[in-house]
Design a protein around this motif. Structure first.
Motif, PDB file in Angstrom:
ATOM      1  N   UNK A  55      17.993  -3.072   5.554  1.00  0.00           N
ATOM      2  CA  UNK A  55      17.232  -3.871   5.534  1.00  0.00           C
ATOM      3  C   UNK A  55      16.274  -3.998   4.187  1.00  0.00           C
ATOM      4  N   UNK A  56      15.788  -5.311   4.278  1.00  0.00           N
ATOM      5  CA  UNK A  56      15.030  -5.655   2.899  1.00  0.00           C
ATOM      6  C   UNK A  56      13.681  -6.465   3.387  1.00  0.00           C
ATOM      7  N   UNK A  57      12.634  -5.997   2.567  1.00  0.00           N
ATOM      8  CA  UNK A  57      11.271  -6.817   2.889  1.00  0.00           C
ATOM      9  C   UNK A  57      10.843  -7.011   1.324  1.00  0.00           C
ATOM     10  N   UNK A  58       9.821  -7.924   1.262  1.00  0.00           N
ATOM     11  CA  UNK A  58       8.973  -8.180   0.130  1.00  0.00           C
ATOM     12  C   UNK A  58       7.638  -7.351   0.438  1.00  0.00           C
ATOM     13  N   UNK A  59       7.353  -6.405  -0.562  1.00  0.00           N
ATOM     14  CA  UNK A  59       5.956  -5.778  -0.412  1.00  0.00           C
ATOM     15  C   UNK A  59       4.731  -6.809  -0.640  1.00  0.00           C
ATOM     16  N   UNK A  72       3.177   2.304  -2.847  1.00  0.00           N
ATOM     17  CA  UNK A  72       3.000   2.368  -1.441  1.00  0.00           C
ATOM     18  C   UNK A  72       1.885   3.651  -1.059  1.00  0.00           C
ATOM     19  N   UNK A 112       8.504   7.988   2.977  1.00  0.00           N
ATOM     20  CA  UNK A 112       9.477   7.528   3.951  1.00  0.00           C
ATOM     21  C   UNK A 112       8.523   6.477   4.938  1.00  0.00           C
ATOM     22  N   UNK A 150       7.822  -7.529  -5.578  1.00  0.00           N
ATOM     23  CA  UNK A 150       8.450  -6.246  -5.492  1.00  0.00           C
ATOM     24  C   UNK A 150       9.165  -6.787  -4.045  1.00  0.00           C
ATOM     25  N   UNK A 151      10.422  -6.291  -4.074  1.00  0.00           N
ATOM     26  CA  UNK A 151      11.218  -6.185  -3.013  1.00  0.00           C
ATOM     27  C   UNK A 151      11.630  -4.856  -2.780  1.00  0.00           C
ATOM     28  N   UNK A 152      11.850  -4.469  -1.584  1.00  0.00           N
ATOM     29  CA  UNK A 152      12.263  -3.147  -1.268  1.00  0.00           C
ATOM     30  C   UNK A 152      13.555  -3.051  -0.198  1.00  0.00           C
ATOM     31  N   UNK A 153      14.668  -2.401  -0.527  1.00  0.00           N
ATOM     32  CA  UNK A 153      15.866  -2.406   0.268  1.00  0.00           C
ATOM     33  C   UNK A 153      15.779  -0.946   0.955  1.00  0.00           C
ATOM     34  N   UNK A 154      16.035  -0.880   2.224  1.00  0.00           N
ATOM     35  CA  UNK A 154      16.264   0.532   2.803  1.00  0.00           C
ATOM     36  C   UNK A 154      17.856   0.413   3.124  1.00  0.00           C
ATOM     37  N   UNK A 184       5.186   6.280   4.768  1.00  0.00           N
ATOM     38  CA  UNK A 184       4.345   5.482   4.085  1.00  0.00           C
ATOM     39  C   UNK A 184       5.284   3.967   3.874  1.00  0.00           C
ATOM     40  N   UNK A 185       6.290   4.086   3.632  1.00  0.00           N
ATOM     41  CA  UNK A 185       7.038   2.712   3.319  1.00  0.00           C
ATOM     42  C   UNK A 185       7.147   2.087   4.574  1.00  0.00           C
ATOM     43  N   UNK A 215       5.408   2.116   7.230  1.00  0.00           N
ATOM     44  CA  UNK A 215       4.070   1.618   7.539  1.00  0.00           C
ATOM     45  C   UNK A 215       3.652   0.583   6.752  1.00  0.00           C
ATOM     46  N   UNK A 216       4.146   0.006   5.569  1.00  0.00           N
ATOM     47  CA  UNK A 216       3.979  -0.819   4.817  1.00  0.00           C
ATOM     48  C   UNK A 216       4.727  -2.132   5.426  1.00  0.00           C
ATOM     49  N   UNK A 217       5.609  -1.744   6.219  1.00  0.00           N
ATOM     50  CA  UNK A 217       6.558  -2.965   6.764  1.00  0.00           C
ATOM     51  C   UNK A 217       6.199  -3.411   8.092  1.00  0.00           C
ATOM     52  N   UNK A 250      12.658   7.154  -2.312  1.00  0.00           N
ATOM     53  CA  UNK A 250      12.471   8.318  -1.544  1.00  0.00           C
ATOM     54  C   UNK A 250      13.980   8.218  -0.839  1.00  0.00           C
TER      55      UNK A 250
END
Lengths: 182, 135
Positions: B131-135, A87, B70, A56-60, B72-73, B75-77, A37
């Motif tokens: 910034x980055x994180x693992x789900x 998500x 966005x 799964x890794x996410x980068x913003x 929800x993303x 929130x998951x963080x 998104x």
């Protein structure tokens, strides 16, 4: 120097969703991933990377840092599905109904033992008419606008004997020893 | 050998930086030209939407779909370890708490910095590249 990315607007940004993109930021830095998104407030891109090890890794990437965005390819159905479900549900409950029922009963009787008024409402537990506990009935599954009740019930559930082992991402105290009650 | 290395995880007391110019000493004055240029708090609708109401409706629908995903993303963080990649080659790790509505500030805990761990901190989004994180 900022490119026009933050000015494109929702109708343009949404066209990038479910596409694999590379994003240039700063000098000579690139991030690649499946675009989940774009935040319409900050123009930030959310990129998802499905790693080989199954994680799964996410980068913003912040909108203000974007220099260039390029589309590499469109997601196939499988990838699009994976993106959609990563998500959408905040917490996926992967227990079968029988296990859930047992857990619900366990939490319910523990609360009753502690003189907390609780009722079963379908798959949920309703406490004192002000708090709801959803599956799988852990402390983090409690919902209430009453802070005092929420706090009390969360603590109670946390100290419930026979509680299954800590879940790494949600258990607030992974060092707490789990102990079984005969 | 009983000597312990200086542990990066040692908490440090909160640093109080010198007060900036009034009226807001912790960051930008919302009326200053710099704040207005860098910290836009909303992105207005496109010019095309202003004339065509069907277009406006499409734009608003897209806007809400994008924003919901966005949120929800974000929130998951919550309570997850996040690596912030900032300007001047700064990389720090912290536990994500929340973002404000305009995505201008991130509230984090246990921010690991080169001088120790800040128990609670606010990170300005303008200082962050990604910034980055693992789900």
């Amino acid at each position: 120097m900022q490119c026009g990315w933050p000015l494109l607007g929702p109708l343009q940004w949404i066209r990038y969703v479910n596409k694999q993109v590379t994003v240039k930021v700063g000098k000579d830095e690139e991030h690649r991933g499946w675009l989940l998104t774009v935040d319409p407030v900050s123009a930030s891109l959310v990129l998802v990377d499905f790693r080989e090890d199954g994680g799964t890794s996410v980068q913003v990437v912040m909108g203000h840092a974007v220099e260039e965005v390029q589309v590499l390819q469109e997601a196939d159905e499988e990838t699009a599905d994976r993106l959609r479900t990563s998500f959408m549900s905040l917490r996926t409950c992967s227990l079968d109904p029988e296990e859930l029922r047992m857990r619900r009963r366990g939490v319910r009787s523990w609360l009753e033992k502690n003189r907390v008024p609780v009722e079963e409402e379908g798959d949920e537990l309703r406490v004192a008419g002000v708090l709801t506990i959803r599956a799988p009935y852990g402390p983090e599954d409690c919902f209430s606008s009453n802070q005092t009740v929420l706090d009390r019930v969360q603590r109670l559930i946390q100290t419930k004997p026979d509680r299954p082992g800590p879940r790494p991402e949600t258990d607030p105290d992974p060092t707490r020893p789990s102990w079984t009650d005969p | 050998n009983g000597v312990e290395r200086l542990n990066m995880a040692t908490p440090v007391s909160v640093l109080r930086l010198p007060k900036g110019p009034d009226p807001n000493s912790r960051g930008f004055d919302p009326k200053s030209p710099r704040f207005i240029a860098l910290c836009r708090t909303s992105i207005s609708t496109s010019a095309a939407s202003e004339v065509d109401s069907a277009e406006l409706q499409r734009e608003q629908h897209a806007r809400s779909v994008l924003r919901e995903t966005f949120l929800r993303c974000l929130l998951s963080m919550t309570n997850k370890k996040v690596q912030f990649h900032m300007y001047e080659k700064v990389k720090v790790e912290a536990t994500f708490g929340a973002s404000d509505i305009d995505v201008l500030n991130f509230q984090v805990s246990d921010l690991h910095t080169p001088i120790g761990v800040q128990k609670e901190a606010l990170i300005r989004s303008q200082d962050v590249i990604s910034f980055t994180f693992d789900v």
